[in-house]
Write a protein that holds these residues in place. Sequence first.
Motif, PDB file in Angstrom:
ATOM      1  N   VAL A 300       0.916  -1.330   0.032  1.00  0.00           N
ATOM      2  CA  VAL A 300       0.025   0.100   0.004  1.00  0.00           C
ATOM      3  C   VAL A 300       0.828   1.240  -0.064  1.00  0.00           C
ATOM      4  CG1 VAL A 300      -1.888   1.346   1.199  1.00  0.00           C
ATOM      5  CG2 VAL A 300      -1.675  -1.392   1.350  1.00  0.00           C
ATOM      6  N   GLU A 301       0.598   2.133  -0.838  1.00  0.00           N
ATOM      7  CA  GLU A 301       1.155   3.522  -0.966  1.00  0.00           C
ATOM      8  C   GLU A 301       0.300   4.715  -0.395  1.00  0.00           C
ATOM      9  OE1 GLU A 301       2.966   4.054  -4.646  1.00  0.00           O
ATOM     10  OE2 GLU A 301       4.133   2.325  -4.711  1.00  0.00           O
ATOM     11  N   VAL A 302       0.694   5.536   0.504  1.00  0.00           N
ATOM     12  CA  VAL A 302      -0.096   6.242   0.943  1.00  0.00           C
ATOM     13  C   VAL A 302       0.720   7.833   1.010  1.00  0.00           C
ATOM     14  CG1 VAL A 302      -1.223   7.742   2.892  1.00  0.00           C
ATOM     15  CG2 VAL A 302      -1.269   4.964   2.654  1.00  0.00           C
ATOM     16  N   ALA A 303       0.258   8.856  -0.039  1.00  0.00           N
ATOM     17  CA  ALA A 303       0.992   9.984  -0.092  1.00  0.00           C
ATOM     18  C   ALA A 303      -0.229  11.076   0.061  1.00  0.00           C
ATOM     19  CB  ALA A 303       1.292   9.852  -1.571  1.00  0.00           C
ATOM     20  N   VAL A 304       0.346  12.051   0.760  1.00  0.00           N
ATOM     21  CA  VAL A 304      -0.317  13.326   1.167  1.00  0.00           C
ATOM     22  C   VAL A 304       0.500  14.409   0.669  1.00  0.00           C
ATOM     23  CG1 VAL A 304      -1.492  14.917   2.860  1.00  0.00           C
ATOM     24  CG2 VAL A 304      -1.539  12.161   2.802  1.00  0.00           C
ATOM     25  N   SER A 305      -0.055  15.327  -0.148  1.00  0.00           N
ATOM     26  CA  SER A 305       0.800  16.777  -0.629  1.00  0.00           C
ATOM     27  C   SER A 305      -0.170  17.695  -0.622  1.00  0.00           C
ATOM     28  CB  SER A 305       1.663  16.169  -1.743  1.00  0.00           C
ATOM     29  OG  SER A 305       0.368  16.003  -2.788  1.00  0.00           O
ATOM     30  N   GLY A 306       0.442  19.088  -0.973  1.00  0.00           N
ATOM     31  CA  GLY A 306      -0.120  20.241  -1.184  1.00  0.00           C
ATOM     32  C   GLY A 306       0.041  21.278  -0.312  1.00  0.00           C
ATOM     33  N   GLY A 307      -0.542  22.330  -0.250  1.00  0.00           N
ATOM     34  CA  GLY A 307      -0.520  23.476   0.589  1.00  0.00           C
ATOM     35  C   GLY A 307      -1.295  24.972   0.000  1.00  0.00           C
ATOM     36  N   PRO A 308      -1.005  25.845   0.724  1.00  0.00           N
ATOM     37  CA  PRO A 308      -1.901  27.103   0.629  1.00  0.00           C
ATOM     38  C   PRO A 308      -1.796  27.251  -0.756  1.00  0.00           C
ATOM     39  CG  PRO A 308      -0.750  27.387   2.585  1.00  0.00           C
ATOM     40  CD  PRO A 308      -0.034  26.083   1.920  1.00  0.00           C
ATOM     41  N   GLY A 309      -3.150  27.537  -1.414  1.00  0.00           N
ATOM     42  CA  GLY A 309      -3.185  27.978  -2.846  1.00  0.00           C
ATOM     43  C   GLY A 309      -3.554  26.750  -3.830  1.00  0.00           C
TER      44      GLY A 309
END
Length: 366
Positions: A300-309
């Motif tokens: 299983v691969e879990v990826a969380v990314s991002g940021g304001p905007g």
Amino acid sequence: MAEERRGARGWAADTALFALGVFAWLYISGDRMRLGLPSPPWLFEADQLAGIVGLGLLWLRRRWPVQAGLAAAVLSSFSETIAFPLVVLLYAVTVRRPLKTAAWVFGAAFAAAGVYSLLRPQELGVLGNLLFAVVLYGGIAGWGMVTRYRNALRARAAEQERDERERARQRAREELARELHDLLGHRLSLLSLHAGAMEYRSDLSPEELRGAAGVVREQSHLAMRDLREVIAVLRAPIGELPQPSMADLRALVEEARPGSRIAFSATAEGEAPERSGRTAYRVVQEALTNARKHAEGAAVEVAVSGGPGEGLAVAVVNGPGRDTGPGSGHGLIGLEERIALAGGRLEYGPVGDGGWRVRAWLPWTA
């Protein structure tokens, strides 16, 4: 229409109306004696008796408004002291009974006004009496219609309020069901995974058996703790239920890691807003639970990314594995509702190698 119960306010209102009726009866009788008795003289005595009967009819306006109104209309064919009770009873019929029924009662009152004009034309004349009756009864009907409309509006508003309370209770029940699913489904899937390993894996070493038994014991304890927390706040607003955040994601993955192959990466910039972070946690939790149920042993691969905007992106992908049983499908439906309420998007479905992917985007807003 159901009979209206006369409470304390009802008794006070009826007593006040009766007192006004007595005053009107005395005033009209005194004015008639001052201006001169009608002809023949016995008509005055009948008029007084009709006025007294009308005072009694006032007490029947809640239970039998139509019958009392018709009786007052008949008496008004020769009596002027019945005027106040007649006005009150016509108003009661307009407000409390169907409009078709009220129209018949008003028709009887108009007919009685015609008879009164013929018997006692000396006051205003035949046409004057009829015109006065049209204006008076028209005003009563209009006043009653306005009151009827306002009562209907209040009843509709009360019904809408009841419906809204019921919808709020339904939303609370659904939210609680989702919380129970998220909290306990995750724990129970871990229990099932490790209990199954202990049952079917005959090649496990004593250390591996102890490890699996430890996970079962720990997850049982945590499941009971979560259940106690939920039960403790069943009477509290849903917002007071224990809520996870983005900061709890790593602990969630580490909790699910024994017996599973999970790769986790989190590159989100800064602390995600509370609502988006909580929803992201639920996405990962549901995806890991489904992976254990339907792809046991898969990576299983879990990826969380991002940021304001740019928002918060969550992706959980698992490879093919052993399906340990059918699912209800309620978890993904609940996720769709959560993410829609948060203003995000959810995609899920199979991937080319036989695995499964869950991908969500959430706005970087509170």
